[in-house]
Design a protein around this motif. Structure first.
Motif, PDB file in Angstrom:
ATOM      1  N   ILE A   1     -13.270   6.499  -9.708  1.00  0.00           N
ATOM      2  CA  ILE A   1     -13.054   5.287  -8.685  1.00  0.00           C
ATOM      3  C   ILE A   1     -11.435   5.491  -8.781  1.00  0.00           C
ATOM      4  CG2 ILE A   1     -13.100   2.260  -8.975  1.00  0.00           C
ATOM      5  CD1 ILE A   1     -15.640   2.449  -9.770  1.00  0.00           C
ATOM      6  N   ASP A   2     -10.512   5.119  -6.862  1.00  0.00           N
ATOM      7  CA  ASP A   2      -9.510   4.589  -7.057  1.00  0.00           C
ATOM      8  C   ASP A   2      -9.391   3.523  -7.658  1.00  0.00           C
ATOM      9  OD1 ASP A   2      -6.451   4.456  -7.029  1.00  0.00           O
ATOM     10  OD2 ASP A   2      -6.985   5.989  -4.702  1.00  0.00           O
ATOM     11  N   ILE A   3      -8.483   2.854  -8.233  1.00  0.00           N
ATOM     12  CA  ILE A   3      -8.934   1.210  -8.134  1.00  0.00           C
ATOM     13  C   ILE A   3      -7.887   0.849  -7.259  1.00  0.00           C
ATOM     14  CG2 ILE A   3      -7.780  -0.810  -9.677  1.00  0.00           C
ATOM     15  CD1 ILE A   3     -10.431   0.120 -10.935  1.00  0.00           C
ATOM     16  N   GLY A   4      -7.784   0.436  -5.726  1.00  0.00           N
ATOM     17  CA  GLY A   4      -7.014   0.316  -4.662  1.00  0.00           C
ATOM     18  C   GLY A   4      -5.968   1.496  -3.912  1.00  0.00           C
ATOM     19  N   SER A   5      -7.341   2.011  -3.198  1.00  0.00           N
ATOM     20  CA  SER A   5      -7.399   3.538  -2.164  1.00  0.00           C
ATOM     21  C   SER A   5      -6.332   3.475  -1.526  1.00  0.00           C
ATOM     22  CB  SER A   5      -8.638   4.027  -2.590  1.00  0.00           C
ATOM     23  OG  SER A   5      -9.051   2.774  -1.169  1.00  0.00           O
TER      24      SER A   5
ATOM     25  N   PRO B   1       1.025  -0.793  -0.003  1.00  0.00           N
ATOM     26  CA  PRO B   1      -0.011   0.310  -0.556  1.00  0.00           C
ATOM     27  C   PRO B   1       0.845   1.757  -0.397  1.00  0.00           C
ATOM     28  CG  PRO B   1      -0.360  -0.944   2.729  1.00  0.00           C
ATOM     29  CD  PRO B   1       1.022  -1.780   1.524  1.00  0.00           C
ATOM     30  N   MET B   2       1.631   1.551  -0.665  1.00  0.00           N
ATOM     31  CA  MET B   2       2.701   2.533  -0.841  1.00  0.00           C
ATOM     32  C   MET B   2       1.623   3.823  -1.636  1.00  0.00           C
ATOM     33  SD  MET B   2       5.336   1.422  -3.801  1.00  0.00           S
ATOM     34  CE  MET B   2       4.844   0.136  -5.314  1.00  0.00           C
ATOM     35  N   VAL B   3       2.143   4.626  -0.933  1.00  0.00           N
ATOM     36  CA  VAL B   3       1.019   5.791  -1.553  1.00  0.00           C
ATOM     37  C   VAL B   3       1.760   7.115  -2.901  1.00  0.00           C
ATOM     38  CG1 VAL B   3       0.681   7.095   0.916  1.00  0.00           C
ATOM     39  CG2 VAL B   3       2.221   7.704   0.043  1.00  0.00           C
ATOM     40  N   SER B   4       1.055   6.966  -3.806  1.00  0.00           N
ATOM     41  CA  SER B   4       1.044   8.370  -4.849  1.00  0.00           C
ATOM     42  C   SER B   4       2.110   9.278  -4.320  1.00  0.00           C
ATOM     43  CB  SER B   4       0.658   8.078  -5.585  1.00  0.00           C
ATOM     44  OG  SER B   4      -0.497   7.117  -6.138  1.00  0.00           O
ATOM     45  N   SER B   5       2.539   9.208  -4.673  1.00  0.00           N
ATOM     46  CA  SER B   5       3.901  11.076  -4.398  1.00  0.00           C
ATOM     47  C   SER B   5       2.929  12.497  -4.519  1.00  0.00           C
ATOM     48  CB  SER B   5       5.182  10.916  -4.976  1.00  0.00           C
ATOM     49  OG  SER B   5       5.192  11.548  -6.564  1.00  0.00           O
TER      50      SER B   5
ATOM     51  N   ALA C   1     -13.269  -4.456  -0.746  1.00  0.00           N
ATOM     52  CA  ALA C   1     -13.688  -5.278  -1.416  1.00  0.00           C
ATOM     53  C   ALA C   1     -12.599  -4.984  -2.339  1.00  0.00           C
ATOM     54  CB  ALA C   1     -14.939  -4.274  -1.952  1.00  0.00           C
ATOM     55  N   ASN C   2     -13.075  -5.529  -4.122  1.00  0.00           N
ATOM     56  CA  ASN C   2     -12.201  -6.030  -4.775  1.00  0.00           C
ATOM     57  C   ASN C   2     -12.432  -5.244  -5.478  1.00  0.00           C
ATOM     58  OD1 ASN C   2     -10.461  -7.911  -6.998  1.00  0.00           O
ATOM     59  ND2 ASN C   2     -10.926  -9.041  -6.234  1.00  0.00           N
ATOM     60  N   ALA C   3     -11.111  -4.281  -6.312  1.00  0.00           N
ATOM     61  CA  ALA C   3     -11.417  -3.422  -7.383  1.00  0.00           C
ATOM     62  C   ALA C   3     -12.016  -4.254  -8.386  1.00  0.00           C
ATOM     63  CB  ALA C   3     -10.630  -2.307  -7.083  1.00  0.00           C
ATOM     64  N   PHE C   4     -11.603  -5.228  -8.797  1.00  0.00           N
ATOM     65  CA  PHE C   4     -12.318  -5.719  -9.733  1.00  0.00           C
ATOM     66  C   PHE C   4     -13.271  -6.705  -9.831  1.00  0.00           C
ATOM     67  CE2 PHE C   4      -7.024  -5.943 -10.134  1.00  0.00           C
ATOM     68  CZ  PHE C   4      -7.064  -4.906 -11.022  1.00  0.00           C
ATOM     69  N   ASP C   5     -14.297  -6.114  -8.381  1.00  0.00           N
ATOM     70  CA  ASP C   5     -15.668  -6.713  -8.594  1.00  0.00           C
ATOM     71  C   ASP C   5     -16.304  -5.115  -8.557  1.00  0.00           C
ATOM     72  OD1 ASP C   5     -15.135  -9.358  -8.565  1.00  0.00           O
ATOM     73  OD2 ASP C   5     -15.200  -9.339  -6.200  1.00  0.00           O
TER      74      ASP C   5
ATOM     75  N   TYR D   1     -11.798   2.080  -3.561  1.00  0.00           N
ATOM     76  CA  TYR D   1     -11.643   0.448  -2.820  1.00  0.00           C
ATOM     77  C   TYR D   1      -9.920  -0.643  -2.426  1.00  0.00           C
ATOM     78  CZ  TYR D   1     -16.364  -0.756  -6.197  1.00  0.00           C
ATOM     79  OH  TYR D   1     -17.260  -0.415  -5.845  1.00  0.00           O
ATOM     80  N   GLU D   2     -10.396  -1.331  -1.648  1.00  0.00           N
ATOM     81  CA  GLU D   2      -9.028  -0.863  -0.948  1.00  0.00           C
ATOM     82  C   GLU D   2      -9.826  -2.723  -0.144  1.00  0.00           C
ATOM     83  OE1 GLU D   2      -5.604  -0.197  -0.787  1.00  0.00           O
ATOM     84  OE2 GLU D   2      -6.223  -2.467  -0.593  1.00  0.00           O
ATOM     85  N   LEU D   3      -8.601  -3.418  -0.771  1.00  0.00           N
ATOM     86  CA  LEU D   3      -8.572  -5.287  -0.027  1.00  0.00           C
ATOM     87  C   LEU D   3      -7.917  -5.163   0.852  1.00  0.00           C
ATOM     88  CD1 LEU D   3      -8.719  -7.844  -2.883  1.00  0.00           C
ATOM     89  CD2 LEU D   3     -10.266  -7.296  -1.183  1.00  0.00           C
TER      90      LEU D   3
END
Ligand SMILES: C[S@@+](CC[C@H](N)C(=O)[O-])C[C@H]1O[C@@H](n2cnc3c(N)ncnc32)[C@H](O)[C@@H]1O
Length: 182
Positions: free
Chosen positions: A54-58, A30-34, A106-110, A79-81
């Protein structure tokens, strides 16, 4: 006497195990965007728009919180697992009172990406391949994809910005639209 340090150790250890477990499960930590990447990603789209972002993996919520704060009328979904980053992002949302931000563990791919106007992502090559197939299968209208560091396969980027950082990180923007013949 030993109870408190032991409890603390068990809590911290469980947190670490959880992070490692979900890193292995999802394929990315879960590294963050700079800050540079976040600012660039935001500048790649004209916000606000009517459809949600939507952020796919927030992750820890760094990007979604920045968007939701800057554009209070913009609907933003993350969405974050991974439990720990997700709980932390939820705490940030509550503390800042961001009613325009929804965070799913939840799974972003769903996720239903067909209702979204923009997808943000900071993933890895295999996940980008999966995202491409999800776009092909589910997307019936134009959607903008802004990706930190990793390109979407099989599509030409509309634009690529190279960040002025140590890694010369690319930020790709795509206008994905299903072709009439499928
Ligand atoms: C590199 S972080 C990016 C965090 C945030 N988007 C940002 O830019 O700061 C990637 C995150 O995506 C999450 N992730 C990866 N695959 C996922 C999936 N299928 N569903 C939900 N989250 C996922 C990981 O757990 C990780 O926290």
């Amino acid at each position: 006497m030993i109870i408190l340090p032991l409890t603390l150790f068990i809590i911290l250890f469980s947190m670490m195990v959880s992070i490692v477990w979900y890193t292995l499960k999802t394929g990315i930590s879960p590294m963050v965007s700079s800050k540079k990447a976040r600012d660039t990603m935001l500048s790649c789209v004209d916000l606000p728009i009517n459809e949600p972002i939507i952020d796919i993996g927030s992750g820890w919520g760094t990007l979604v919180v920045a968007v939701a704060k800057k554009h209070p009328t913009q609907r933003v979904i993350g969405y974050e697992l991974s439990w720990l980053p997700w709980c932390f992002s939820l705490l940030r949302k509550k503390c800042l009172g961001l009613t325009n931000l929804t965070l799913y563990r939840a799974n972003a791919f769903d996720a239903d990406i067909n209702s979204a106007g923009v997808l943000f992502c900071y993933l890895f090559p295999e996940a980008m391949e999966k995202l491409y197939h999800k776009l092909v299968m589910e997307c019936s209208h134009q959607i903008i994809v802004v990706s930190n560091n990793f390109a979407l396969p099989h599509i030409q980027a509309h634009s690529t910005v190279t960040l002025n950082d140590f890694y010369r990180t690319p930020v790709y923007t795509y206008y994905y639209e299903k072709k009439a013949n499928g």
